[in-house]
Design a protein around this motif. Structure first.
Motif, PDB file in Angstrom:
ATOM      1  N   VAL A  43     -54.786   9.644  41.371  1.00 54.12           N
ATOM      2  CA  VAL A  43     -53.596  10.421  41.026  1.00 54.12           C
ATOM      3  C   VAL A  43     -53.669  11.763  41.748  1.00 54.12           C
ATOM      4  O   VAL A  43     -54.677  12.103  42.356  1.00 54.12           O
ATOM      5  N   THR A  44     -52.587  12.530  41.651  1.00 59.14           N
ATOM      6  CA  THR A  44     -52.580  13.865  42.244  1.00 59.14           C
ATOM      7  C   THR A  44     -53.183  14.871  41.270  1.00 59.14           C
ATOM      8  O   THR A  44     -53.254  14.620  40.055  1.00 59.14           O
ATOM      9  N   LYS A  45     -53.594  16.011  41.790  1.00 58.54           N
ATOM     10  CA  LYS A  45     -54.098  17.069  40.911  1.00 58.54           C
ATOM     11  C   LYS A  45     -53.009  17.576  39.980  1.00 58.54           C
ATOM     12  O   LYS A  45     -53.268  17.935  38.831  1.00 58.54           O
ATOM     13  N   GLY A  46     -51.769  17.580  40.486  1.00 61.31           N
ATOM     14  CA  GLY A  46     -50.664  18.001  39.632  1.00 61.31           C
ATOM     15  C   GLY A  46     -50.506  17.096  38.422  1.00 61.31           C
ATOM     16  O   GLY A  46     -50.264  17.567  37.307  1.00 61.31           O
ATOM     17  N   ALA A  47     -50.645  15.786  38.648  1.00 59.58           N
ATOM     18  CA  ALA A  47     -50.545  14.839  37.536  1.00 59.58           C
ATOM     19  C   ALA A  47     -51.680  15.059  36.548  1.00 59.58           C
ATOM     20  O   ALA A  47     -51.493  14.995  35.319  1.00 59.58           O
TER      21      ALA A  47
END
Length: 224
Positions: A43-47
């Motif tokens: 996943v992304t760091k934002g997620a």
């Protein structure tokens, strides 16, 4: 539409927990970065930050995973000594087969040891065991002179030490055998002699069926 978004969010959250479990199980809290979690979770760091604002929040969420093995205890009509025996076997099985439980226990040991120790998970285990042992004593399954809270505390400490020793020595390959040993040696000292046949150190038939474990051969020579 909202339900679909919620479903996708929960899938992402579980992916993060799975990725964090792999990372924490491998390198512990101090050795794991959020970049490691993102890599394992895909996943992304934002997620990640959307669901978990910090590494500690993520770790403490995972620490709750261990209590999944206790989820059915409140629904038992007559929790007792065999319930506690079965819970130790279910936890041992989880440690061998479920990375989220392994990570949870590793984090509990790290958080609960030397630097700013947190006794909360241990106290929760003790309370669960105490809640099963008290009615067992009232039914006459535990000797009346036994302090059941002290017994619950002893069991939690014993299991913790046994699983750590098993992890270091055999990668937990012998953990089930060591748990059977614990109960085989302990039961005669806490249970009235006439009631000993009621309890199976290897786990109840229902427990063994649930986690697909065989009954140990009583004639076999214990390993180690």
């Amino acid at each position: 539409m909202a339900r679909a978004r919620q479903a996708r969010a929960e899938i992402t959250r579980q992916a993060i927990l799975n990725g964090a479990a792999i990372a924490f199980d491998g390198t512990g809290f101090g050795g794991t970065s959020l970049s490691d979690v993102v890599k394992h979770a895909g996943v992304t760091k934002g997620a990640l930050y959307f669901h978990f604002p910090s590494k500690e929040v993520l770790a403490r969420t995972l620490m709750e995973e261990q209590f999944q093995v206790f989820r059915d205890v409140p629904s038992f009509e007559t929790p007792g000594l065999q319930t506690v025996i079965d819970l130790t076997h279910r936890m041992a099985h989880g440690l061998r087969t479920d990375v989220r439980i392994r990570a949870s226990i590793r984090l509990v040991i790290e958080f609960g040891s030397f630097t700013n120790p947190d006794p909360t998970p241990y106290d929760s285990w003790i309370d669960i065991c105490h809640g099963c042992l008290t009615p067992a004593q009232e039914r006459g399954d535990i000797l009346p002179a036994i302090d059941v809270h002290g017994l619950a505390t002893l069991l939690v400490g014993s299991f913790t030490g046994i699983q750590v020793t098993s992890h270091v020595r055999t990668g937990r390959d012998d953990l089930r055998t060591r748990i059977v040993d614990l109960w085989t040696l302990l039961l005669p000292g806490i249970v009235p002699t006439a009631r000993l046949p009621r309890f199976d150190p290897a786990g109840s038939p229902a427990c063994r069926a649930e986690i697909a474990l065989p009954v140990p051969d009583p004639q076999a020579v214990p390993a180690g």
